[in-house]
Design a protein around this motif. Structure first.
Motif, PDB file in Angstrom:
ATOM      1  N   CYS A 157      89.357  17.472  60.975  1.00  0.00           N
ATOM      2  CA  CYS A 157      90.694  16.980  61.337  1.00  0.00           C
ATOM      3  C   CYS A 157      90.615  15.958  62.464  1.00  0.00           C
ATOM      4  N   ASP A 161      91.298  11.777  62.081  1.00  0.00           N
ATOM      5  CA  ASP A 161      92.222  11.087  62.971  1.00  0.00           C
ATOM      6  C   ASP A 161      91.550   9.892  63.638  1.00  0.00           C
ATOM      7  N   GLY A 165      92.760   7.298  61.012  1.00  0.00           N
ATOM      8  CA  GLY A 165      94.129   7.393  61.522  1.00  0.00           C
ATOM      9  C   GLY A 165      94.847   6.068  61.693  1.00  0.00           C
ATOM     10  N   ARG A 169      97.660   6.201  58.385  1.00  0.00           N
ATOM     11  CA  ARG A 169      98.285   7.191  59.261  1.00  0.00           C
ATOM     12  C   ARG A 169      99.003   8.300  58.486  1.00  0.00           C
ATOM     13  N   ASP A 170      99.853   7.943  57.526  1.00  0.00           N
ATOM     14  CA  ASP A 170     100.626   8.949  56.787  1.00  0.00           C
ATOM     15  C   ASP A 170      99.720   9.889  56.000  1.00  0.00           C
ATOM     16  N   ASP A 173      97.836  12.233  58.443  1.00  0.00           N
ATOM     17  CA  ASP A 173      98.719  13.235  59.050  1.00  0.00           C
ATOM     18  C   ASP A 173      99.052  14.356  58.074  1.00  0.00           C
ATOM     19  N   HIS A 174      99.400  13.995  56.838  1.00  0.00           N
ATOM     20  CA  HIS A 174      99.753  15.016  55.851  1.00  0.00           C
ATOM     21  C   HIS A 174      98.542  15.839  55.420  1.00  0.00           C
ATOM     22  N   ASP A 177      97.684  18.251  58.165  1.00  0.00           N
ATOM     23  CA  ASP A 177      98.647  19.372  58.144  1.00  0.00           C
ATOM     24  C   ASP A 177      98.272  20.374  57.057  1.00  0.00           C
TER      25      ASP A 177
END
Length: 233
Positions: A157, A161, A165, A169-170, A173-174, A177
């Protein structure tokens, strides 16, 4: 019998005129060698400023000192890019040969010059063909054991990033998560790591209309796709 040479009239050769090009100094092989040796000496002197005197390599403490001098964080992607340029084989350690390889390619021999070269190095890495190689290298660089072939979710993770990242970015991030809440995977393999990079480059996001479960994607990405669809429903 041997043939008898015939008599010939000798012609007086014209006097040789010295031109400016004949008098221009031409660098000798020895002078080039000396110059190369001097450049290497400067690189090694700089290496020795950060190297551990006992091990003869730049270790994590030395990298911290280097980062402080360069005014960048040790977690800055530029340091990972520098490791890529060195082809460093061991996370957190730079050998003299690796150091020389990078500084020679970047044409620098001082910390100040190295600092100025980092933005250009980032531009080089960001080129599509180079970045694919860098992305794969980032995974290998985080393998801390010769027998290791996967990386724990928490580290992945952080690495995602750092490496992707700023570009995706999207997606990052998803996916991060999802990785944090799922219970099926404790580690990520190189195949899964590279699969996500392909996903970012090929799949429209967030609608993912061109994603197909019938194609050869890593199962973790199929699961991510299903998770996203449930969220969007």
């Amino acid at each position: 019998m041997p043939r008898t040479a015939s008599k010939t009239t000798k012609k007086r050769s014209k006097p040789y005129t010295v031109t400016s090009s004949d008098t221009d100094p031409v660098p000798s092989a020895s002078s080039k060698t000396k110059k190369s040796a001097k450049e290497n000496d400067e690189k090694y002197k700089l290496f020795n400023k950060y190297a551990n005197t006992s091990s003869g390599v730049i270790d994590p403490e030395g990298i911290e000192k280097l980062c402080s001098k360069l005014k960048v964080s040790h977690t800055d992607i530029k340091i990972l890019m520098l490791a890529w340029k060195m082809k460093s084989e061991r996370q957190g350690y730079f050998t003299k040969a690796e150091w020389r390889r990078a500084l020679k390619a970047l044409k620098v021999d001082t910390t100040k010059k190295l600092k100025k070269a980092l933005p250009e190095l980032e531009k080089e890495v960001r080129k599509p063909l180079n970045f694919a190689d860098f992305y794969a290298y980032a995974f290998r660089y985080c393998l801390t054991d010769e027998r290791q072939n996967c990386i724990d979710i928490e580290t992945i993770c952080q690495l995602l990033d750092m490496v992707l990242g700023s570009t995706f970015r999207d997606q990052v991030d998803h996916f991060v998560d999802y990785l944090k809440i799922q219970n099926d995977y404790k580690v990520i393999t190189m195949d899964q790591w590279m699969g996500f990079y392909r996903f970012c480059n090929e799949i429209s996001f967030p609608d993912m209309t061109n994603y197909s479960l019938e194609l050869a994607w890593p199962l973790i990405l199929d699961n991510f796709f299903e998770w996203m669809r449930e969220k969007q429903a």
